[in-house]
Design an enzyme around this catalytic site. Structure first.
Site, PDB file in Angstrom:
ATOM      1  N   CYS A 106       0.814  -1.220   0.000  1.00 53.93           N
ATOM      2  CA  CYS A 106       0.000   0.000   0.000  1.00 53.93           C
ATOM      3  C   CYS A 106       0.845   1.267   0.000  1.00 53.93           C
ATOM      4  O   CYS A 106       0.590   2.196  -0.786  1.00 53.93           O
ATOM      5  CB  CYS A 106      -0.961  -0.004   1.187  1.00 53.93           C
ATOM      6  SG  CYS A 106      -0.172  -0.326   2.780  1.00 53.93           S
ATOM      7  N   HIS A 114      -2.957   6.564   4.540  1.00 54.93           N
ATOM      8  CA  HIS A 114      -1.542   6.727   4.826  1.00 54.93           C
ATOM      9  C   HIS A 114      -1.037   8.071   4.312  1.00 54.93           C
ATOM     10  O   HIS A 114      -1.480   8.556   3.262  1.00 54.93           O
ATOM     11  CB  HIS A 114      -0.718   5.638   4.129  1.00 54.93           C
ATOM     12  CG  HIS A 114      -0.886   4.269   4.701  1.00 54.93           C
ATOM     13  ND1 HIS A 114      -1.575   3.998   5.854  1.00 54.93           N
ATOM     14  CD2 HIS A 114      -0.411   3.068   4.253  1.00 54.93           C
ATOM     15  CE1 HIS A 114      -1.532   2.694   6.103  1.00 54.93           C
ATOM     16  NE2 HIS A 114      -0.838   2.110   5.148  1.00 54.93           N
TER      17      HIS A 114
END
Length: 344
Positions: free
Chosen positions: A128, A248
């Site tokens: 990710c 994130h």
């Protein structure tokens, strides 16, 4: 339009649930849908698009007549991907099991779709944090080659799964109630020690390697080299878990081989598919996890010169790691294959 039989392995987890959300949102052309999970989760009922599905335990026989198998990640990939391929399915895998396998393409559809056709049954979804960073790197890299990258990540607890998200919520509630905190999940449920994440930062994601980098940090280094097909780029990473539910963030410092102006970088990023530039310091506009959660694009802001080196830029990059960092990227690979008649 042709429709395809789709299986989701890990259907009850955070990424599996996001697969379902995205299939509906993006009107993915499925004919039959099979929801798979571990023995522990088998038997659960999920309502999807007004139809009830019973989650089945995954076995080697689960992939008969399946054309696309979306694997949400985890140790099950190594066990069941070969069986799915043998049954005739294309596996798009979100685990780390096959990412560095030279026989398996590692794909971000906006970045390197030309390698999809080289697959031999399995296509790997990158990590990710790697996806989020490389989405911002690619348009700049295509203009001026990159010499070195220094990246520090601020990774949401959802990267640790539903249990990590629940632990953050429980810890916040317990602290507010004056209760004692007993961490059980982070940095990792199987690790010998656990630390409080509420009102804290944990500078460890995954296990430490012999070189003192974590496995997560090495993923970012190795996967970026493979995706860009360029091992000459120097990359160093520090990955940190932060008390944020979802999305994130990354501070990315880039040293180029030649000059790249801030204005040119902004224009290149703004015109790259899947990237949104949100950068207006005068109006205090920049990407943040709270505003990017649930969004499909990767957001870039704080684009500025690094005055400490000759050809340097700093970027602040934020993206929903369950969407673009996981489920969306995998589904986009499937969409690309459907569009280009690559599914038998």
């Amino acid at each position: 339009m042709n429709k395809y039989n789709v299986a989701i392995l890990g259907a009850t987890g955070a990424v599996g649930q996001e697969f379902l959300n995205l299939i509906e949102e993006r009107n993915f052309p499925f004919a039959k849908l099979k929801l798979l999970a571990s023995k522990r989760s088998a038997g659960k009922e999920i309502t999807f698009m007004n139809k009830k599905y019973i989650v089945e335990e995954t076995t080697n026989d689960s992939f008969k007549n399946i054309q696309i198998a979306l694997f949400a990640g985890g140790s099950a990939s190594k066990t069941f991907a070969p069986a799915a391929v043998k049954a005739g399915a294309v596996v798009i895998d979100n685990s780390s099991a096959f990412r560095m396998d030279t026989e398996v393409p590692l794909i971000i559809p906006e970045v390197n779709p030309e390698f999809i056709k080289t697959h031999k049954g399995i296509i790997a979804n990158p990590n990710c944090s790697t996806i989020i960073m490389v989405m911002a790197l690619k348009p700049l890299y295509d203009k001026v080659k990159i010499k070195r990258i220094v990246v520090s990540t601020y990774q949401a607890v959802s990267g640790g799964g539903k249990e990590a998200m629940a632990e953050l919520e429980q810890q916040v509630n317990d602290i507010a109630a004056g209760k004692t905190i007993i961490p059980q999940i982070l940095p990792g449920a199987s690790m010998p020690k656990h630390y409080q994440i509420a009102f804290n930062l944990i500078p460890q994601i995954d296990i430490f390697k012999d070189n003192l980098y974590t496995k997560e940090e090495m993923k970012m280094i190795n996967e970026t080299h493979k995706i860009l097909n360029d091992d000459s780029i120097g990359i160093t990473a520090t990955t940190v878990r932060v008390p944020v539910y979802r999305s994130h963030a990354e501070s990315v410092n880039i040293e180029f081989t030649d000059e790249l102006s801030v204005e040119t970088a902004k224009n290149l990023l703004a015109n790259f598919p899947g990237v949104t530039v949100q950068d207006n310091p005068a109006d205090m506009k920049y990407p943040m996890p709270l505003m990017t959660s649930g969004k499909n694009d990767v957001y870039v802001g704080r684009i500025r010169k690094d005055f400490s080196i000759e050809n340097g830029l700093n970027l602040w990059v934020v993206g929903d790691q369950i969407r673009k960092g996981a489920a969306l990227n995998a589904l986009q690979i499937a969409e690309y294959m459907v569009k280009n008649n690559m599914i038998k």
